[in-house]
Write a protein that holds these residues in place. Structure first.
Motif, mmCIF file in Angstrom:
data_model
loop_
_atom_site.group_PDB
_atom_site.id
_atom_site.type_symbol
_atom_site.label_atom_id
_atom_site.label_comp_id
_atom_site.label_asym_id
_atom_site.label_seq_id
_atom_site.Cartn_x
_atom_site.Cartn_y
_atom_site.Cartn_z
ATOM 1 N N GLN A 1 22.344 37.436 45.522
ATOM 2 C CA GLN A 1 23.414 37.709 44.560
ATOM 3 C C GLN A 1 24.649 38.160 45.323
ATOM 4 O OE1 GLN A 1 22.125 40.031 40.979
ATOM 5 N NE2 GLN A 1 20.127 40.019 42.012
ATOM 6 N N HIS A 2 25.816 37.932 44.747
ATOM 7 C CA HIS A 2 27.052 38.296 45.430
ATOM 8 C C HIS A 2 28.115 38.641 44.393
ATOM 9 C CE1 HIS A 2 30.569 37.987 48.099
ATOM 10 N NE2 HIS A 2 29.704 38.174 49.087
ATOM 11 N N PRO A 3 28.960 39.644 44.669
ATOM 12 C CA PRO A 3 29.990 40.033 43.692
ATOM 13 C C PRO A 3 30.895 38.884 43.274
ATOM 14 C CG PRO A 3 29.812 41.699 45.410
ATOM 15 C CD PRO A 3 28.947 40.546 45.843
ATOM 16 N N VAL A 4 31.248 37.981 44.202
ATOM 17 C CA VAL A 4 32.211 36.936 43.853
ATOM 18 C C VAL A 4 31.647 35.963 42.825
ATOM 19 C CG1 VAL A 4 31.649 35.241 45.655
ATOM 20 C CG2 VAL A 4 34.021 35.476 44.842
ATOM 21 N N ALA A 5 30.330 35.751 42.817
ATOM 22 C CA ALA A 5 29.734 34.862 41.815
ATOM 23 C C ALA A 5 29.845 35.481 40.425
ATOM 24 C CB ALA A 5 28.275 34.582 42.163
ATOM 25 N N TYR A 6 29.527 36.773 40.310
ATOM 26 C CA TYR A 6 29.670 37.433 39.014
ATOM 27 C C TYR A 6 31.135 37.478 38.584
ATOM 28 C CZ TYR A 6 24.784 38.896 39.159
ATOM 29 O OH TYR A 6 23.415 38.910 39.186
ATOM 30 N N ALA A 7 32.047 37.681 39.536
ATOM 31 C CA ALA A 7 33.475 37.678 39.214
ATOM 32 C C ALA A 7 33.901 36.310 38.692
ATOM 33 C CB ALA A 7 34.296 38.056 40.442
ATOM 34 N N ALA A 8 33.358 35.247 39.282
ATOM 35 C CA ALA A 8 33.700 33.893 38.852
ATOM 36 C C ALA A 8 33.267 33.646 37.415
ATOM 37 C CB ALA A 8 33.036 32.882 39.782
ATOM 38 N N ASP B 1 29.579 40.956 33.114
ATOM 39 C CA ASP B 1 29.540 40.396 34.460
ATOM 40 C C ASP B 1 30.381 41.203 35.442
ATOM 41 O OD1 ASP B 1 27.689 38.374 34.609
ATOM 42 O OD2 ASP B 1 29.058 36.803 33.979
ATOM 43 N N LEU B 2 31.480 41.793 34.985
ATOM 44 C CA LEU B 2 32.235 42.672 35.885
ATOM 45 C C LEU B 2 31.395 43.882 36.265
ATOM 46 C CD1 LEU B 2 35.912 42.673 34.561
ATOM 47 C CD2 LEU B 2 34.947 41.443 36.494
ATOM 48 N N GLY B 3 30.596 44.371 35.331
ATOM 49 C CA GLY B 3 29.679 45.460 35.667
ATOM 50 C C GLY B 3 28.660 45.033 36.710
ATOM 51 N N ALA C 1 36.012 42.744 49.032
ATOM 52 C CA ALA C 1 37.351 42.185 48.829
ATOM 53 C C ALA C 1 37.465 41.563 47.450
ATOM 54 C CB ALA C 1 37.660 41.150 49.910
ATOM 55 N N TRP C 2 36.479 40.747 47.073
ATOM 56 C CA TRP C 2 36.583 40.081 45.780
ATOM 57 C C TRP C 2 36.192 40.983 44.626
ATOM 58 C CZ3 TRP C 2 39.520 36.439 44.162
ATOM 59 C CH2 TRP C 2 40.132 35.644 45.117
ATOM 60 N N ASN C 3 35.430 42.016 44.874
ATOM 61 C CA ASN C 3 35.224 43.042 43.856
ATOM 62 C C ASN C 3 36.574 43.659 43.473
ATOM 63 O OD1 ASN C 3 33.434 45.074 42.368
ATOM 64 N ND2 ASN C 3 34.575 46.422 43.739
ATOM 65 N N ALA C 4 37.387 43.977 44.489
ATOM 66 C CA ALA C 4 38.692 44.590 44.243
ATOM 67 C C ALA C 4 39.702 43.576 43.710
ATOM 68 C CB ALA C 4 39.216 45.232 45.523
ATOM 69 N N LEU C 5 39.730 42.376 44.295
ATOM 70 C CA LEU C 5 40.698 41.371 43.843
ATOM 71 C C LEU C 5 40.414 40.914 42.410
ATOM 72 C CD1 LEU C 5 40.933 39.292 47.127
ATOM 73 C CD2 LEU C 5 42.820 40.556 46.058
ATOM 74 N N ALA C 6 39.142 40.769 42.061
ATOM 75 C CA ALA C 6 38.813 40.358 40.694
ATOM 76 C C ALA C 6 39.223 41.430 39.693
ATOM 77 C CB ALA C 6 37.327 40.041 40.576
ATOM 78 N N GLU C 7 39.013 42.709 40.048
ATOM 79 C CA GLU C 7 39.493 43.792 39.178
ATOM 80 C C GLU C 7 40.985 43.628 38.922
ATOM 81 O OE1 GLU C 7 38.104 46.197 37.536
ATOM 82 O OE2 GLU C 7 36.229 46.763 38.496
ATOM 83 N N ALA C 8 41.739 43.369 39.990
ATOM 84 C CA ALA C 8 43.186 43.261 39.855
ATOM 85 C C ALA C 8 43.580 42.007 39.088
ATOM 86 C CB ALA C 8 43.836 43.266 41.235
ATOM 87 N N MET C 9 42.992 40.868 39.438
ATOM 88 C CA MET C 9 43.413 39.610 38.843
ATOM 89 C C MET C 9 42.977 39.456 37.392
ATOM 90 S SD MET C 9 42.771 37.023 42.049
ATOM 91 C CE MET C 9 43.811 37.085 43.523
ATOM 92 N N LEU D 1 35.585 54.774 33.565
ATOM 93 C CA LEU D 1 35.073 53.710 32.715
ATOM 94 C C LEU D 1 35.506 52.350 33.234
ATOM 95 C CD1 LEU D 1 35.523 55.151 29.113
ATOM 96 C CD2 LEU D 1 33.423 54.924 30.432
ATOM 97 N N ARG D 2 34.659 51.369 33.026
ATOM 98 C CA ARG D 2 34.909 50.010 33.488
ATOM 99 C C ARG D 2 34.614 49.027 32.344
ATOM 100 N NH1 ARG D 2 37.020 52.781 36.565
ATOM 101 N NH2 ARG D 2 36.713 52.961 38.825
ATOM 102 N N PRO D 3 35.229 47.852 32.362
ATOM 103 C CA PRO D 3 34.888 46.848 31.350
ATOM 104 C C PRO D 3 33.385 46.620 31.280
ATOM 105 C CG PRO D 3 36.819 46.151 32.575
ATOM 106 C CD PRO D 3 36.299 47.381 33.274
ATOM 107 N N GLY D 4 32.857 46.597 30.063
ATOM 108 C CA GLY D 4 31.421 46.447 29.854
ATOM 109 C C GLY D 4 30.733 47.743 29.506
#
Length: 535
Positions: free
Chosen positions: A298-305, A322-324, A340-348, A463-466
């Protein structure tokens, strides 16, 4: 002494701005201004930046231009000018070529691969232009425009589909190697606005056409593809056009980049990917061309996608979940690329710091359900629709931050201010507005700090989305909500219209103080507003 005032009245009439105004006291153990995107950006910068160099700590300690660009983008998100300068200075000293493009890889004190990579140059150019605007720095803007111009000159090609982004200077021969995840519509828009160069618009149109053609060939973008001068496309497994096509660590970036676009046609492409993903809670990091698993990793970028595709399709609950999973995976197995993509996905996806249109952000209709037809310039009361029952809220539960509290009613005083609880550990609901669970934006608010210690909403910014919020009501019913976004806003000029505009479904706004403390008043200057929608 009367209760503290913490929700402001508008300058005229009975309309209210609903901005938290008091909440005085020290910033203790954690800063309430750290929203999800900012906190994730800060964490990445703290962990991976060493003297301006973004270090791939889990890949031998080398540095690539992609990492430097990610660092620049995240320094913009973190509003950290000093760190931005540090990263850009290291980049220009060590990676920038005579033609202004960035050499791809550096190791042990020297460049070991001089070829540029267009995704890195595009991200870096975007970051520089945004930083120039954010920090009031013409030098950074000029650097970004110059880098962007070099990219247009050397790493784009014209085809019958339109102008496309080449992965590098080595891909100028047709059929061109093409990486779908390098295209960034939001970056094209930033650079087009800053430069006035029509080639950026051509690149946006050509990239969209290429992505549409590739999605016709395969339901998910593949890591690599080829695009010929005559516009024909083919999916591929590697940059040379060979190998078994699949969706993996490269391709996962495509739905994220398209979902953050402000162009509806781009966001629609991200939305079309939603049904192509496996629907299981556990998502493999790599899929074959038929969306079957090729690994158990598993990888954060897949869940971000997948979150991006779901968000673009309006499936905000699924996106939040999925962000959770993205955050949990990053925390469980920290890596340079994952973090990196955990942080970039949060921003984007949840924040507008990078000048995109985040599908889970505060201004998104999919995230908030806000009406786009509310009159500009008029404060909007959170006026309730006709209530379905006489029930009132009596208790709130927020498991993610360990909060359980009875609710008290909050009214407005004769001066027009909504009164806050006298006790710093009470939570109140605005009883002249929407009842939580009824149609419209209900308001729950409390203090973040007291003069001596953290108050009951101190952990609200975590708090985070989800994440979920449950409000028990006097008739025994429970109104369930799921968090979709968080934003930090200035109390002066509080965006009442967008935050409290009428909505067609039950929603919740959790409000407290945040940001810096004024040296003049001793009060927080900002508000933290968490939006949650009916589960």
């Amino acid at each position: 002494m009367r209760a503290r005032r913490f929700l402001t009245a508008a300058a005229s009439g009975a309309a209210i701005a609903l901005a938290v105004t008091a909440c005085s006291g020290p910033v203790t153990d954690g800063d309430a201004s750290d929203t999800g995107a900012t906190a994730a950006a800060d964490a990445f910068l703290d962990t991976y930046v060493d003297g301006g160099r973004v270090v791939r700590t889990d890949q031998g300690g080398d540095t690539v231009s992609e990492g430097q660009a990610y660092g620049l983008l995240l320094a913009v998100v973190a509003d950290d000018e000093a760190r931005f300068d540090e990263i850009w200075d290291w980049t220009t000293d060590n990676l920038q070529r005579d033609d202004l493009l960035l050499a791809w890889r550096w190791e042990n004190g020297a460049v070991v691969d001089d070829e540029p990579a267009s995704d890195a140059d595009l991200d870096a150019a975007r970051a520089l232009v945004l930083a120039g605007d954010a920090f009031g720095r013409d030098d950074l803007s000029a650097d970004g425009l110059a880098l962007g111009d070099a990219l247009l000159e050397e790493m784009t090609a014209t085809t019958d589909l339109g102008r496309i982004l080449l992965p590098g200077t080595w891909a100028t021969t047709s059929p061109h190697a093409y990486n779908p995840s390098y295209a960034s519509p939001a970056a094209y828009a930033v650079l087009a606005d800053a430069s006035g160069d029509e080639r950026w618009d051509e690149l946006a149109e050509g990239s969209r056409a290429a992505t549409e053609a590739l999605l016709d060939a395969n339901a998910l973008p593949t890591n690599w593809a080829t695009v010929a001068t005559d516009g024909s496309v083919a999916i591929a497994g590697a940059a040379d056009g060979t190998g078994e096509p699949g969706f993996g660590y490269d391709a996962a970036r495509a739905p994220i980049r398209y979902a953050e676009s402000c162009d509806a046609a781009d966001a629609e492409l991200a939305a079309t990917m939603a049904t192509a993903f496996p629907g299981d809670d556990v998502l493999p990091a790599e899929l074959d061309s038929g969306s079957g698993a090729v690994t158990t990793d598993q990888h954060p970028v897949a869940y971000a996608a997948r979150a991006a595709a779901y968000a673009a399709a309006g499936r905000t609950d699924d996106a939040g979940a999925d962000l959770g999973r993205m955050r949990d995976t990053a925390a469980r197995t920290p890596t340079y690329y994952g973090d990196a993509w955990n942080a970039l996905a949060e921003a984007m996806l949840t924040d507008d710091a990078l000048a995109g249109c985040p599908p889970l952000g505060p201004s998104s209709s999919s995230a908030t359900g806000a009406s786009s037809s509310s009159s500009a310039g008029a404060f909007q009361d959170p006026v309730p629709a006709e209530a379905a029952s006489d029930a009132v809220p009596v208790h709130v539960s927020i498991p993610a931050i360990g909060l359980e509290s009875d609710l008290i009613g909050l009214g407005r005083g004769a001066d027009g201010w909504i009164e806050a609880p006298a006790d710093y550990n009470d939570v109140g609901w605005y009883e002249d507005g929407v009842v939580p669970g009824e149609v419209g934006p209900a308001v729950i608010a409390a203090h973040v700090d007291s003069p001596t210690a953290p108050a009951i909403f101190h952990n609200l910014p975590q708090l985070r989305p989800g994440d979920t919020v449950s409000v028990s009501r006097s008739d025994g019913s429970v109104a369930e909500f799921v968090v979709t976004s968080m934003q930090s806003v200035k109390k002066h000029g509080f965006p009442t219209e967008s935050i409290y505009a009428p909505v067609p479904t039950p929603e919740l706004r959790l409000v407290t103080c945040g940001g810096p403390i004024s040296s003049e008043t001793g009060l927080y200057e900002d508000n933290i507003v968490v939006t949650a929608i009916a589960a």
